[in-house]
Design a protein around this motif. Structure first.
Motif, PDB file in Angstrom:
ATOM      1  N   GLY A  66       0.804  -1.214   0.000  1.00  0.00           N
ATOM      2  CA  GLY A  66       0.000   0.000   0.000  1.00  0.00           C
ATOM      3  C   GLY A  66       0.838   1.265   0.000  1.00  0.00           C
ATOM      4  N   ALA A  67       0.225   2.337   0.455  1.00  0.00           N
ATOM      5  CA  ALA A  67       0.863   3.658   0.413  1.00  0.00           C
ATOM      6  C   ALA A  67       1.972   3.816   1.432  1.00  0.00           C
ATOM      7  CB  ALA A  67      -0.187   4.747   0.623  1.00  0.00           C
ATOM      8  N   ARG A  68       2.075   2.903   2.394  1.00  0.00           N
ATOM      9  CA  ARG A  68       3.168   3.005   3.373  1.00  0.00           C
ATOM     10  C   ARG A  68       4.536   3.006   2.693  1.00  0.00           C
ATOM     11  NH1 ARG A  68       1.754   1.473   8.767  1.00  0.00           N
ATOM     12  NH2 ARG A  68      -0.444   0.905   8.954  1.00  0.00           N
ATOM     13  N   ARG A  69       4.621   2.457   1.511  1.00  0.00           N
ATOM     14  CA  ARG A  69       5.904   2.419   0.804  1.00  0.00           C
ATOM     15  C   ARG A  69       6.422   3.822   0.477  1.00  0.00           C
ATOM     16  NH1 ARG A  69       5.093  -1.144  -4.110  1.00  0.00           N
ATOM     17  NH2 ARG A  69       4.096  -2.352  -2.459  1.00  0.00           N
ATOM     18  N   PHE A  70       5.538   4.823   0.517  1.00  0.00           N
ATOM     19  CA  PHE A  70       5.967   6.194   0.240  1.00  0.00           C
ATOM     20  C   PHE A  70       6.474   6.917   1.489  1.00  0.00           C
ATOM     21  CE2 PHE A  70       2.875   5.194  -3.103  1.00  0.00           C
ATOM     22  CZ  PHE A  70       3.643   5.443  -4.222  1.00  0.00           C
ATOM     23  N   ASP A  71       6.317   6.311   2.670  1.00  0.00           N
ATOM     24  CA  ASP A  71       6.897   6.895   3.881  1.00  0.00           C
ATOM     25  C   ASP A  71       8.414   6.933   3.727  1.00  0.00           C
ATOM     26  OD1 ASP A  71       4.310   6.773   4.884  1.00  0.00           O
ATOM     27  OD2 ASP A  71       4.926   5.999   6.833  1.00  0.00           O
ATOM     28  N   LEU A  72       9.020   7.971   4.275  1.00  0.00           N
ATOM     29  CA  LEU A  72      10.477   8.060   4.187  1.00  0.00           C
ATOM     30  C   LEU A  72      11.105   7.670   5.519  1.00  0.00           C
ATOM     31  CD1 LEU A  72      10.776  11.195   1.906  1.00  0.00           C
ATOM     32  CD2 LEU A  72      11.084   8.793   1.307  1.00  0.00           C
TER      33      LEU A  72
END
Length: 403
Positions: A270-276
């Protein structure tokens, strides 16, 4: 979600005590940045006191970040795994756009005349660096040109992008129609929700939005330096982030945050992959309290309140003889009321000397507002009430009588 402007919702005036910034001014500038409630201030002070005393553990900070991720998911009717934590709206827009598999000759459909510069500059960068075509559709009397944008979509359109509520003049965009038009030819819909999040209800599933970016300093009643990016789960899972950092990478259960994996890089689902990496934890402490307040009221109630006040303000200003953008209140009106002729201006001033004079008159009488693209922008939040609106209308009547 579309709500017809209604009278001020009962019950919201009781929360005004949480916003001491309302006591000595009429604050109509949430579209720039919001007043922060004392509950958020107190939460941030408690966080800082624990930092000063050396009593904050990283696991505690991570738990709070996940709690806020869940609150944002509730706000958007999404799943927590579809929410990434960013610094601001602009970072979210850039992270999503830069992570798509662009090819020279692909195109983006947008309306630069109604967008904040940061939802234009990133596309110009892709144009110059990747050969992406920008299909720029002009506004229609200040409204997002949904029909024209849909007509511009073809088989090479990668993204259609639009603000849910434009930063000037602040009209509502029909996201569902834009999504249908984009999806009919295989394009994605990317939404800038900087102005709408926390003011209007947003159901990303019902609107069929693919990705949406927002910041916390406006109607979410938070600080600069924190934002969120929604990306539909199936889409996110098919994307490879342009940046890789520890919080977006999946090294398996129990792996320490300092661990380095071996072999092929695997991103979180999901979108967690965009967390830095580390977030603004003090801002997270504050927004957790602000979101708790907003969610406790419910977005139907919040939206009815701010749109009802905006309708009252727009009607009062029209009756006073002022040129209100969009005319009489209708479904286009969110929580922003714009006065003057739009399209010009210098950012801090209008092209019309009369509007500059009205701005001076209002600010000298302790009304806080902005000028954007040549119009006076008055924006309402949950802490405003009818007395605020009626005070501004009366001040405008006084100005009009002497002009």
């Amino acid at each position: 979600m579309e709500t017809t402007p209604s009278p001020e919702a009962p019950g919201l005036p009781e929360i005004r005590r949480l916003f001491p910034g309302t006591e000595e001014q009429v604050y109509l500038d949430v579209s720039l940045n919001a007043l922060v409630p004392t509950t958020a201030r107190d939460a941030m002070v408690r966080h800082l006191d624990r930092r000063v005393a050396g009593r904050v553990e990283k696991a505690e900070l991570h738990a709070q970040a996940e709690a806020v991720r869940g609150q944002v998911a509730r706000l958007l009717a999404a799943h927590p795994d579809e929410i990434a934590i960013t610094k601001n709206t602009s970072e979210g827009l850039n992270l999503f756009a830069a992570s798509l598999p662009w090819e020279a000759g692909d195109n983006v459909v947008l309306c630069p005349g109604l967008e904040h510069p940061n939802n234009v500059l990133l596309w110009q960068n892709l144009r110059d660096g990747m050969g992406v075509e920008l299909r720029e559709i002009p506004p229609v009397e200040g409204h997002m040109p949904v029909d024209g944008m849909v007509e511009a979509v073809d088989h090479r359109t990668r993204v259609v992008t639009a603000s849910h509520v434009t930063f000037s003049p602040g009209f509502v965009t029909d996201l569902a129609s834009l999504a249908r038009g984009a999806h009919s030819r295989g394009a994605l819909l990317l939404v800038d929700a900087a102005q709408s999040a926390g003011a209007l209800g947003i159901d990303v599933g019902a609107a069929d939005v693919d990705a949406l970016a927002l910041g916390t300093q406006k109607s979410l009643l938070g600080l600069y330096g924190l934002g969120f990016l929604f990306v539909r789960r199936e889409l996110a899972n098919a994307m490879r982030p342009v940046f890789a950092a520890r919080y977006g990478v999946d090294l398996g259960p129990g792996a320490h945050e300092t661990a380095i994996g071996r072999g092929e890089l695997r991103f979180h689902a999901g979108a967690r992959r965009f967390d830095l990496s580390n977030y603004s934890y003090v801002a997270l402490a504050g927004i957790e309290a602000s979101l708790a307040l907003i969610l406790s009221l419910g977005m139907n109630r919040v939206e009815g309140h701010v749109r009802g006040l905006a309708a009252r303000l727009a009607s009062g200003l029209l009756d006073a003889g002022l040129p209100v953008a969009g005319g009489r209140p209708g479904s286009h009106l969110a929580h922003i009321v714009a006065v003057g002729e739009g399209g010009g201006g210098r950012g801090d001033g209008a092209d019309d000397p009369a509007m500059d004079d009205l701005h001076r008159h209002l600010t000298q009488n302790r009304v806080r507002l902005s000028i954007r693209r040549g119009v006076l922008r008055m924006s309402l939040a949950i802490y405003n009430d009818r007395e605020d609106v009626d005070r501004v209308v009366e001040l405008c009547r006084i100005w009009k009588a002497r002009a």
